[in-house]
Scaffold this motif. Structure first.
Motif, PDB file in Angstrom:
ATOM      1  N   PHE A 322      98.612  39.687  -5.225  1.00 28.75           N
ATOM      2  CA  PHE A 322      98.850  40.568  -4.082  1.00 28.75           C
ATOM      3  C   PHE A 322      97.649  40.497  -3.137  1.00 28.75           C
ATOM      4  CE2 PHE A 322     101.164  42.173  -7.678  1.00 28.75           C
ATOM      5  CZ  PHE A 322     102.380  42.596  -7.166  1.00 28.75           C
ATOM      6  N   TYR A 323      97.929  40.920  -1.917  1.00 31.66           N
ATOM      7  CA  TYR A 323      96.826  41.062  -0.967  1.00 31.66           C
ATOM      8  C   TYR A 323      96.999  42.393  -0.228  1.00 31.66           C
ATOM      9  CZ  TYR A 323      93.112  39.990   2.272  1.00 31.66           C
ATOM     10  OH  TYR A 323      91.923  40.010   2.971  1.00 31.66           O
ATOM     11  N   TYR A 324      95.911  43.220  -0.330  1.00 29.48           N
ATOM     12  CA  TYR A 324      95.911  44.526   0.344  1.00 29.48           C
ATOM     13  C   TYR A 324      94.826  44.514   1.402  1.00 29.48           C
ATOM     14  CZ  TYR A 324      98.778  45.823  -3.639  1.00 29.48           C
ATOM     15  OH  TYR A 324      99.778  45.868  -4.576  1.00 29.48           O
ATOM     16  N   ASP A 325      95.201  44.996   2.572  1.00 30.38           N
ATOM     17  CA  ASP A 325      94.336  44.873   3.744  1.00 30.38           C
ATOM     18  C   ASP A 325      92.943  45.444   3.485  1.00 30.38           C
ATOM     19  OD1 ASP A 325      93.501  44.347   6.287  1.00 30.38           O
ATOM     20  OD2 ASP A 325      95.325  45.149   7.218  1.00 30.38           O
ATOM     21  N   LYS A 326      91.926  44.690   3.845  1.00 32.52           N
ATOM     22  CA  LYS A 326      90.538  45.096   3.611  1.00 32.52           C
ATOM     23  C   LYS A 326      89.909  45.773   4.818  1.00 32.52           C
ATOM     24  CE  LYS A 326      87.916  42.070   1.566  1.00 32.52           C
ATOM     25  NZ  LYS A 326      87.253  40.774   1.235  1.00 32.52           N
ATOM     26  N   ILE A 333      93.767  51.004   5.977  1.00 33.24           N
ATOM     27  CA  ILE A 333      93.163  50.123   4.994  1.00 33.24           C
ATOM     28  C   ILE A 333      93.887  50.261   3.656  1.00 33.24           C
ATOM     29  CG2 ILE A 333      91.438  51.795   4.175  1.00 33.24           C
ATOM     30  CD1 ILE A 333      89.455  49.459   4.040  1.00 33.24           C
ATOM     31  N   GLY A 334      94.001  49.128   2.947  1.00 32.71           N
ATOM     32  CA  GLY A 334      94.610  49.153   1.623  1.00 32.71           C
ATOM     33  C   GLY A 334      96.100  48.921   1.601  1.00 32.71           C
ATOM     34  N   ALA A 335      96.748  48.879   2.783  1.00 36.07           N
ATOM     35  CA  ALA A 335      98.188  48.648   2.813  1.00 36.07           C
ATOM     36  C   ALA A 335      98.480  47.198   2.452  1.00 36.07           C
ATOM     37  CB  ALA A 335      98.750  48.978   4.185  1.00 36.07           C
ATOM     38  N   GLY A 336      99.598  47.012   1.765  1.00 39.31           N
ATOM     39  CA  GLY A 336     100.007  45.655   1.417  1.00 39.31           C
ATOM     40  C   GLY A 336     100.170  44.817   2.673  1.00 39.31           C
ATOM     41  N   LEU A 345     101.012  33.204   2.193  1.00 38.60           N
ATOM     42  CA  LEU A 345     101.990  34.118   2.781  1.00 38.60           C
ATOM     43  C   LEU A 345     102.212  35.320   1.865  1.00 38.60           C
ATOM     44  CD1 LEU A 345     104.102  34.714   5.003  1.00 38.60           C
ATOM     45  CD2 LEU A 345     105.773  33.429   3.594  1.00 38.60           C
ATOM     46  N   TYR A 346     102.199  36.517   2.488  1.00 36.40           N
ATOM     47  CA  TYR A 346     102.412  37.768   1.737  1.00 36.40           C
ATOM     48  C   TYR A 346     103.481  38.599   2.445  1.00 36.40           C
ATOM     49  CZ  TYR A 346      97.901  36.472  -0.252  1.00 36.40           C
ATOM     50  OH  TYR A 346      96.879  35.790  -0.850  1.00 36.40           O
ATOM     51  N   ASP A 347     104.233  39.324   1.659  1.00 35.30           N
ATOM     52  CA  ASP A 347     105.230  40.260   2.183  1.00 35.30           C
ATOM     53  C   ASP A 347     104.989  41.619   1.540  1.00 35.30           C
ATOM     54  OD1 ASP A 347     107.357  41.486   3.335  1.00 35.30           O
ATOM     55  OD2 ASP A 347     108.895  40.417   2.181  1.00 35.30           O
ATOM     56  N   ASP A 366     109.373  39.033   7.645  1.00 28.93           N
ATOM     57  CA  ASP A 366     109.081  39.793   8.866  1.00 28.93           C
ATOM     58  C   ASP A 366     109.629  39.107  10.117  1.00 28.93           C
ATOM     59  OD1 ASP A 366     108.030  42.007  10.187  1.00 28.93           O
ATOM     60  OD2 ASP A 366     106.091  41.051  10.556  1.00 28.93           O
ATOM     61  N   GLY A 367     110.860  38.543   9.992  1.00 29.72           N
ATOM     62  CA  GLY A 367     111.523  37.941  11.135  1.00 29.72           C
ATOM     63  C   GLY A 367     111.067  36.545  11.474  1.00 29.72           C
TER      64      GLY A 367
END
Length: 408
Positions: A322-326, A333-336, A345-347, A366-367
């Motif tokens: 996973f990647y959570y916003d830094k 902050i911390g949102a996926g 690529l992350y969703d 995301d479209g």
């Protein structure tokens, strides 16, 4: 003990104390008598000899070890006590004894507060009081010596329905007990209920009740938590909920738990985050610290490790990446993360990969269209062939997405 003497009486002690002059003592059958200079015995009167006062009873004998007129006391030598304490059995039928204090004029102190040698006492009907005492809707406590107490005291309750309950109470310098109030004492805050008991545990500071004694609200936002010492809690505590149905971690400031609406930045109406010791934690509307995955109603995802700290950046959880916003503000902050980060690529935080064995796969996030390999790496240009032999040509668009064409 007594000798023939003559004394000039110069003081009228009070009503009922008769002046006798030029008098003397005589002893007969172990009893002392007092006679005037004409030889007349004195009955039911006070006489003074050598600076001391004596009482001649109504049969003419000198009184000893007894109350006179329920006001004065003569000791075993017959001397009237002054400025002295005396423990007296004043009701032989009930076999009751009480402490009296006789002042400078020999009279027993009566009803009210008296200061003796710098210590405050209270008397009721000349008896020194002990224990709980109420006056003008104020409660006081007098210890076994009769002294009015001040400061902290650990005492049994004065109530018949709770007589064996011991609690901490606080008495001001005037002796008044603190009750139905929140009070700062020695730099710490304490809460006392209507009976003066120092409250501990979950406490309702508006109604001065606690979960230990009463049924209180389950709404942590309306409560404070007080330690066993009575101090309002600060920092982390692992505690039962107010209704004791569960246990959770809470974080307190001045007794109040952080909640979605107190000392936090709202993620939603149900959750709020706060930075504590350079880490970010999430709390529910009832103050419970969150661990694990948190998905909000708007689709945002967060993750908090087993200590409750927010996870940011790229991380492996249960075998998934996973990647959570830094970066960003506290509410962001911390949102996926959704989109391409460092070529992957992350969703909503989850890594998007080609299915195992496919080599490459076209995905829609995301479209936008992307061509990703089995590790989630995004093909940004040129051609690529999947495991089925399908060949794709990739061109990057201005919007960050890609135009992907199958060419065979």
């Amino acid at each position: 003990m007594k000798k023939w003497a003559v004394a000039a009486c110069a003081v009228l002690m009070s009503a009922g104390m008769t002046l006798s002059a030029y008098a003397g003592w005589s002893q007969s059958n172990g009893q002392w008598y007092y006679y005037t200079d004409s030889g007349t015995p004195v009955y039911g009167q006070w006489v003074q000899d050598g600076g001391n006062w004596y009482f001649l009873d109504y049969d003419g004998t000198m009184a000893v070890n007894q109350l006179i007129d329920d006001t004065y006391y003569v000791n075993e030598s017959g001397v009237m006590l002054t400025n002295s304490w005396r423990y007296i059995q004043d009701d032989p039928w009930a076999a009751e004894s009480h402490w009296y204090y006789f002042g400078s004029n020999g009279q027993a102190y009566g009803d009210g507060w008296k200061t003796i040698n710098g210590v405050k006492y209270h008397f009721s009907g000349q008896h020194m009081d002990t224990g709980w005492y109420e006056e003008d809707n104020n409660m006081y406590y007098l210890d076994s010596s009769g002294a009015m107490v001040t400061g902290w005291q650990y005492l049994y309750s004065d109530r018949a329905d709770d007589w064996n309950d011991q609690n901490w109470y606080y008495f001001s310098t005037t002796g008044r007990m603190s009750r139905s109030r929140e009070q700062s004492i020695g730099g710490a805050d304490y809460i006392f209920d209507q009976y003066g008991r120092m409250l501990t545990g979950w406490v309702d500071p508006e109604n001065f009740t606690s979960a230990y004694y009463d049924n209180i609200t389950d709404d942590v936002n309306r409560l404070v938590y007080c330690e066993a010492s009575g101090n309002e809690a600060s920092g982390w505590r692992y505690l039962p909920t107010p209704d004791e149905s569960d246990e959770n971690w809470y974080y307190f400031r001045n007794g109040r738990a952080y909640t979605a609406s107190y000392k936090t930045t709202a993620l939603s109406d149900r959750y709020g985050v706060a930075r504590i010791d350079n880490k970010i934690y999430c709390f529910t509307a009832n103050g419970r610290m969150i661990t694990g995955e948190l998905e909000l109603s708007d689709g945002r995802n967060y993750y908090f490790d087993e200590s409750g700290a927010m996870v940011t950046g790229r991380v492996d959880i249960d075998g998934e990446t996973f990647y959570y916003d830094k970066t960003g503000s506290l509410e962001n902050i911390g949102a996926g993360y959704t989109g391409v980060k460092d070529g992957y690529l992350y969703d909503n935080g989850a890594l998007v990969r080609a299915e195992d064995g496919m080599r490459y796969e076209v995905v829609h996030v995301d479209g936008k269209d992307y061509l990703v390999n089995e590790s989630g790496k995004v093909k940004t240009g040129g051609t690529a062939t999947d495991a089925d032999g399908n060949k794709y040509d990739v061109d990057e668009n201005d919007d960050g997405g890609y135009t992907i064409r199958r060419v065979n």
